[in-house]
Write a protein that holds these residues in place. Sequence first.
Motif: not given
Length: 593
Positions: A294-306, A137-148
Amino acid sequence: MSEYLSTELAATCAALGYYDGSKYHLDKYCLVLIIYNEKIPTDKMDRSIYQKLVSYTQAYKIALTDDHVWTALSYRLSKILKEDNIERGEETEMILERILVFIRNVLQIPPDENEKRVDNDVTIHDEVLFALNASGVVDLLLFIASNRNEQDYHLQVLEIVSLMLCDQSASQLAKSGLQRSVTEKERDEATLLTARMKEKQEKMDRVRKYAGARHSHFGGTYVVQNMKAIGENQLLCHKPFQKIEALNFSQDKKKMSRPTNKRPMSNPRGERTSTLSVRLALKEFCVEFLNAAYNPVMKYSRSCIVGAAHSNPIEITCYLWALRFFMEFNRHYKFQVKYVSETISTETFHFAQREMENFYEMIVTDKKRIAIWSHRLHIALKAYQELLCTLMAMDQSTDHGVRESSKVIKSNVFYVPEYRETILSQLLCFDEFKMSRQYLIDLTTTAHIFLKMLSNYCDRNKRNVLVQQVKRKQQRRKNKKKTVQTEQLPPRSLEDRWDEISPQLSIVMAEGTIPEVVPFDATLDVPIDDQKVEAMKKIQKLLKSKLLEQAVGLIRASREVWPENNSFGRPDIPVEEEFLALREIFFADLGGE
């Protein structure tokens, strides 16, 4: 009653498992709190029901340590992810979302009393993490986080990651090796020895209390020398004391209970050390998450928050927690700025500073949920502290560009009053009844780091320090004329002139109003492609004339007109690299002043 409770809990958990989770997020709090509107009930009957519901969820968590359950979910999740997101139906998307919400809900269950074990001991949470890793499951979470293409689930994955690592120390996790270090062994031995001596002392105290004890009337009466009682007689006591300091007059007094709103805020749950196998698995996960997600997830998360009309405080808390944890992990593992480049900027400092102020305002206004807002304020403070520590690590880097980027960010943080006075305002607003003692420790540490960095910055860049001067109006005197003799000063070097405008330029690039400029003159007979050098000369002239807004607007417009060879920078250039490009134009020899 138990059947009713089980039915009520099953319905609630089922609703949560099938809901998108956008409303019912909680900061490491039990899901049962949702039934009571995120407030622990004070009524005796409701409190009893609440505790039973919590015990039921804790029993569910023990049952879910079996990796066969997670293997089935992993198989179903991988089968969904193999399909193209465009070809998935609404039902498939809902199943994927339900699986992620189910994982989050299981990890969100609080520990019971039996789970609060010593370090390097296996807890129920560790067993669940080990089952998640073993089932894939952890590997699948990494795949979701790294997939645009799976950006819609990045916020949910970020919350799951925060729940997985909530009890871990980032620095200790980054330093974990295949074997326990000598320091860890010595610390564990000292802890065991202390626990053994404490247990032995408690056993001896029990033996002395019950073995051969006589009634107090046969113990004798003693006179305390050189100490008077209430009257003229000597002070009497019924126990021999080796030191006079041991004499306590209030040991039999009944202590007055303090009101709930006048009690000091308790410290949050501290970090613990998991077993070596769990730490190694989590360390590998953190390294992969930094490298790929890390970078794509944090970028998208901040865009959703702001970009949201009403930002969710739980999403903000998860964002700030992930920022603090992974930047600290990167700093202690193998420090490379490229892995955390998305969260190293002046905008991130502004975001953390703004959220600290918002959380403090909620502490003052929302008096029934002070503990929750205080916990969020503590997370925001630790994120701000880690940003400062990362800047200190960037100053020690061997890369010149990294040091220059740190210098630009520090010039903004130290120059703008809102950033400079953030820690001071938090110190002035500290309240022991609303903020924990650990928060005060972290706040004092952050103030020390900030003042140390400010002192070093001022020592190294004395010319960049701007002192605000109050200009007084000169009174005009009649019938008196003074001849003013102007002395010609020696011309200043380019270095001095650049040091003078660089702090103002960084502020203009971050927060200034940039005008729209046309970089070429269409009325001339010279082709547009041949006017590139003239545009660069205009930028240099505007910089030297301190017309910074026009200079920044001209270089950005020139970048769109002449994108070839990246003469004015690449199209998606960050602010730090654009600052360095302006510096190169300022010092370039273009054949004119």
